[in-house]
Design a protein around this motif. Structure first.
Motif, PDB file in Angstrom:
ATOM      1  N   ARG A   1      25.215 -58.559-100.146  1.00 51.40           N
ATOM      2  CA  ARG A   1      26.405 -57.779 -99.760  1.00 51.40           C
ATOM      3  C   ARG A   1      27.616 -58.595-100.215  1.00 51.40           C
ATOM      4  O   ARG A   1      28.004 -59.552 -99.552  1.00 51.40           O
ATOM      5  CB  ARG A   1      26.435 -57.540 -98.250  1.00 51.40           C
ATOM      6  CG  ARG A   1      27.476 -56.513 -97.825  1.00 51.40           C
ATOM      7  CD  ARG A   1      27.461 -56.267 -96.326  1.00 51.40           C
ATOM      8  NE  ARG A   1      26.178 -55.797 -95.846  1.00 51.40           N
ATOM      9  CZ  ARG A   1      25.983 -55.269 -94.647  1.00 51.40           C
ATOM     10  NH1 ARG A   1      26.999 -55.146 -93.814  1.00 51.40           N
ATOM     11  NH2 ARG A   1      24.790 -54.883 -94.269  1.00 51.40           N
ATOM     12  N   THR A   2      28.188 -58.225-101.350  1.00 47.02           N
ATOM     13  CA  THR A   2      29.222 -59.059-101.955  1.00 47.02           C
ATOM     14  C   THR A   2      30.383 -58.239-102.486  1.00 47.02           C
ATOM     15  O   THR A   2      30.233 -57.073-102.863  1.00 47.02           O
ATOM     16  CB  THR A   2      28.616 -59.924-103.080  1.00 47.02           C
ATOM     17  OG1 THR A   2      29.576 -60.870-103.524  1.00 47.02           O
ATOM     18  CG2 THR A   2      28.177 -59.071-104.263  1.00 47.02           C
ATOM     19  N   LEU A   3      31.533 -58.891-102.533  1.00 48.30           N
ATOM     20  CA  LEU A   3      32.765 -58.293-103.044  1.00 48.30           C
ATOM     21  C   LEU A   3      33.249 -59.151-104.211  1.00 48.30           C
ATOM     22  O   LEU A   3      33.294 -60.376-104.099  1.00 48.30           O
ATOM     23  CB  LEU A   3      33.826 -58.260-101.936  1.00 48.30           C
ATOM     24  CG  LEU A   3      35.031 -57.336-102.138  1.00 48.30           C
ATOM     25  CD1 LEU A   3      34.598 -55.878-102.060  1.00 48.30           C
ATOM     26  CD2 LEU A   3      36.090 -57.618-101.075  1.00 48.30           C
ATOM     27  N   SER A   4      33.626 -58.500-105.322  1.00 48.13           N
ATOM     28  CA  SER A   4      33.982 -59.236-106.545  1.00 48.13           C
ATOM     29  C   SER A   4      35.369 -58.820-107.036  1.00 48.13           C
ATOM     30  O   SER A   4      35.502 -57.881-107.823  1.00 48.13           O
ATOM     31  CB  SER A   4      32.952 -58.966-107.647  1.00 48.13           C
ATOM     32  OG  SER A   4      31.650 -59.230-107.199  1.00 48.13           O
ATOM     33  N   PRO A   5      36.419 -59.503-106.570  1.00 49.53           N
ATOM     34  CA  PRO A   5      37.760 -59.213-107.096  1.00 49.53           C
ATOM     35  C   PRO A   5      38.057 -60.069-108.321  1.00 49.53           C
ATOM     36  O   PRO A   5      37.485 -61.157-108.481  1.00 49.53           O
ATOM     37  CB  PRO A   5      38.671 -59.611-105.929  1.00 49.53           C
ATOM     38  CG  PRO A   5      37.926 -60.721-105.240  1.00 49.53           C
ATOM     39  CD  PRO A   5      36.456 -60.475-105.476  1.00 49.53           C
ATOM     40  N   GLY A   6      38.952 -59.612-109.183  1.00 48.62           N
ATOM     41  CA  GLY A   6      39.309 -60.418-110.342  1.00 48.62           C
ATOM     42  C   GLY A   6      40.075 -59.645-111.386  1.00 48.62           C
ATOM     43  O   GLY A   6      40.254 -58.429-111.301  1.00 48.62           O
ATOM     44  N   ARG A   7      40.511 -60.371-112.414  1.00 48.52           N
ATOM     45  CA  ARG A   7      41.298 -59.791-113.498  1.00 48.52           C
ATOM     46  C   ARG A   7      40.378 -59.268-114.589  1.00 48.52           C
ATOM     47  O   ARG A   7      39.389 -59.905-114.929  1.00 48.52           O
ATOM     48  CB  ARG A   7      42.236 -60.866-114.059  1.00 48.52           C
ATOM     49  CG  ARG A   7      43.214 -60.392-115.097  1.00 48.52           C
ATOM     50  CD  ARG A   7      44.252 -61.452-115.371  1.00 48.52           C
ATOM     51  NE  ARG A   7      43.639 -62.738-115.733  1.00 48.52           N
ATOM     52  CZ  ARG A   7      44.330 -63.805-116.086  1.00 48.52           C
ATOM     53  NH1 ARG A   7      45.654 -63.758-116.117  1.00 48.52           N
ATOM     54  NH2 ARG A   7      43.719 -64.929-116.402  1.00 48.52           N
ATOM     55  N   VAL A   8      40.716 -58.095-115.135  1.00 50.22           N
ATOM     56  CA  VAL A   8      39.909 -57.491-116.199  1.00 50.22           C
ATOM     57  C   VAL A   8      40.829 -57.050-117.342  1.00 50.22           C
ATOM     58  O   VAL A   8      42.051 -56.986-117.177  1.00 50.22           O
ATOM     59  CB  VAL A   8      39.088 -56.294-115.670  1.00 50.22           C
ATOM     60  CG1 VAL A   8      38.113 -56.756-114.604  1.00 50.22           C
ATOM     61  CG2 VAL A   8      39.998 -55.208-115.111  1.00 50.22           C
ATOM     62  N   PHE A   9      40.211 -56.734-118.489  1.00 52.72           N
ATOM     63  CA  PHE A   9      40.982 -56.487-119.706  1.00 52.72           C
ATOM     64  C   PHE A   9      40.420 -55.272-120.440  1.00 52.72           C
ATOM     65  O   PHE A   9      39.216 -55.178-120.659  1.00 52.72           O
ATOM     66  CB  PHE A   9      40.910 -57.706-120.630  1.00 52.72           C
ATOM     67  CG  PHE A   9      41.218 -59.012-119.942  1.00 52.72           C
ATOM     68  CD1 PHE A   9      42.484 -59.565-119.986  1.00 52.72           C
ATOM     69  CD2 PHE A   9      40.223 -59.689-119.231  1.00 52.72           C
ATOM     70  CE1 PHE A   9      42.756 -60.762-119.351  1.00 52.72           C
ATOM     71  CE2 PHE A   9      40.493 -60.887-118.595  1.00 52.72           C
ATOM     72  CZ  PHE A   9      41.765 -61.420-118.647  1.00 52.72           C
ATOM     73  N   ARG A  10      41.327 -54.362-120.834  1.00 54.40           N
ATOM     74  CA  ARG A  10      40.914 -53.217-121.634  1.00 54.40           C
ATOM     75  C   ARG A  10      41.997 -52.914-122.667  1.00 54.40           C
ATOM     76  O   ARG A  10      43.190 -53.046-122.374  1.00 54.40           O
ATOM     77  CB  ARG A  10      40.666 -51.988-120.748  1.00 54.40           C
ATOM     78  CG  ARG A  10      39.472 -52.166-119.817  1.00 54.40           C
ATOM     79  CD  ARG A  10      39.183 -50.949-118.995  1.00 54.40           C
ATOM     80  NE  ARG A  10      38.143 -51.226-117.990  1.00 54.40           N
ATOM     81  CZ  ARG A  10      37.767 -50.375-117.052  1.00 54.40           C
ATOM     82  NH1 ARG A  10      38.337 -49.172-116.986  1.00 54.40           N
ATOM     83  NH2 ARG A  10      36.835 -50.708-116.182  1.00 54.40           N
ATOM     84  N   ASN A  11      41.565 -52.491-123.823  1.00 55.99           N
ATOM     85  CA  ASN A  11      42.480 -52.259-124.928  1.00 55.99           C
ATOM     86  C   ASN A  11      43.175 -50.904-124.740  1.00 55.99           C
ATOM     87  O   ASN A  11      42.810 -49.902-125.363  1.00 55.99           O
ATOM     88  CB  ASN A  11      41.718 -52.306-126.254  1.00 55.99           C
ATOM     89  CG  ASN A  11      42.654 -52.337-127.446  1.00 55.99           C
ATOM     90  OD1 ASN A  11      43.861 -52.454-127.293  1.00 55.99           O
ATOM     91  ND2 ASN A  11      42.083 -52.235-128.629  1.00 55.99           N
TER      92      ASN A  11
END
Length: 342
Positions: free
Chosen positions: A186-196
């Motif tokens: 049971r986990t939560l994964s926040p973070g920065r992502v990149f899309r063109n």
């Protein structure tokens, strides 16, 4: 003749004072600079007979050292005088001047709030690299080889064959968690992502996501719905309504878009929700059995749900912000509105 000139310079140095920056600079120009009177003495060295050059050089070096020491003394006296004057100019009966206090960035505040909500119901926090390989970013998540996300126009590739790219979602972190941990997860994964993507008021090439994953025996879509109902009411208020619309994602089946009632009009319809009364906040679904199998988890024994949402989108809805670019422009006029979030 030269001895008289040196003695005269020594007398001037002994009597020199500098009560202002202008006088200090005048002292420097006369005795320290290259075109000073001491510099002129060094220039006369070539006219001194050889048998007297050593003695003359020692005298000139001595007067040069005196000038430099005097200059440092005058600087110290000037600084001391300025500090004393400043202290006398202060009115100690006045209240102190308040130092400006910064604040938490709205995206940071929203991320912390999301994490807090899910931690209270048993989710832990997981993070992963922002540069990912094809397996963790696409293949393990059941993306077909011809999926548009694998094309150059949608993803920032660093290398090709093998493919290395800036991650397009934090689902890659969930893959890493499932590869290294056994259920229950049971986990939560926040973070920065990149899309063109073209930068506009509603889109950006860099943004933040938070994705959740729950894998265990007998996990159902009902568990997913109740978890997101709880989140929506905690984040936006107890009167917030939630609906699920059927959708498609390669890594979940069945899949659904998550909508909440518009926070601006209360579900009545406005230009923000395009008259529908609903605003999309993310996607969700039951983890596809192929994804579980790719990560070494038995899909016959375990099931799970996953969801993901943009932190910028949540912040825009919560604080009624109409331009995504404001989050990254570092305009102090915008950021100062959120000082109360401390």
């Amino acid at each position: 003749m030269h001895s008289e000139k040196i003695n005269q310079i020594k007398a001037e140095l002994a009597a020199a004072k500098a009560d202002s920056p202008e006088e200090l600079e005048a002292f420097r120009m006369r005795f320290i600079s290259k075109k000073s009177v001491i510099g002129a003495l060094f220039a006369e060295m070539r006219n001194i007979p050889n048998e007297h050059k050593k003695a003359f050089g020692q005298e000139v070096n001595e007067v040069k050292q005196l000038a430099e020491e005097k200059f440092q003394d005058l600087i110290a006296q000037s600084e001391s005088g300025n500090q004393k004057k400043a202290s006398l100019d202060q009115d100690l009966t006045l209240p102190p001047t308040a130092w400006p206090v910064g604040g938490i960035h709205p995206l940071t505040a929203v991320r912390q709030r999301i994490v807090t909500i899910f931690e209270r119901i048993g989710f832990n926090l997981s993070e992963g690299p922002e540069i990912e390989d094809d397996w963790h970013n696409f293949t393990a998540l059941n993306f077909p080889e011809n999926h548009p996300a694998r094309e150059m126009q949608d993803t920032f590739f660093i290398e090709k064959h093998p493919d290395i790219a800036l991650r397009t979602h934090t689902s890659s972190v969930q893959v890493r968690v499932m590869e290294n941990e056994a259920p229950p997860i049971r986990t939560l994964s926040p973070g920065r992502v990149f899309r063109n993507e073209a930068i506009s008021a509603r889109a950006h090439c860099i943004f933040h996501q938070v994705e959740g994953l729950y894998v265990d025996e007998n996990v159902s879509f009902a568990d997913l719905k109740q978890t997101l109902f709880h989140f929506a009411k905690e984040m936006f208020g107890k009167d917030t309504k939630v609906r699920f619309r059927p959708s498609f994602f390669p890594f979940t089946e069945p899949s659904a878009e998550i909508d909440i009632s518009c926070q601006l009009c209360g579900g009545k319809g406005c230009n923000i929700c395009k008259g529908s009364g609903w605003v999309e906040i993310g996607g969700s679904g039951m983890v596809d059995p192929n994804v579980l199998k790719n990560c070494g988890i038995d899909p016959e024994k375990y099931t799970g749900f996953a969801f993901g949402m943009g932190i910028e989108r949540i912040a825009m809805l919560k604080y009624q912000i109409n331009d995504l670019r404001l989050f990254t422009e570092n305009d102090i006029r915008f950021l100062s509105q959120f000082r109360g979030l401390l």
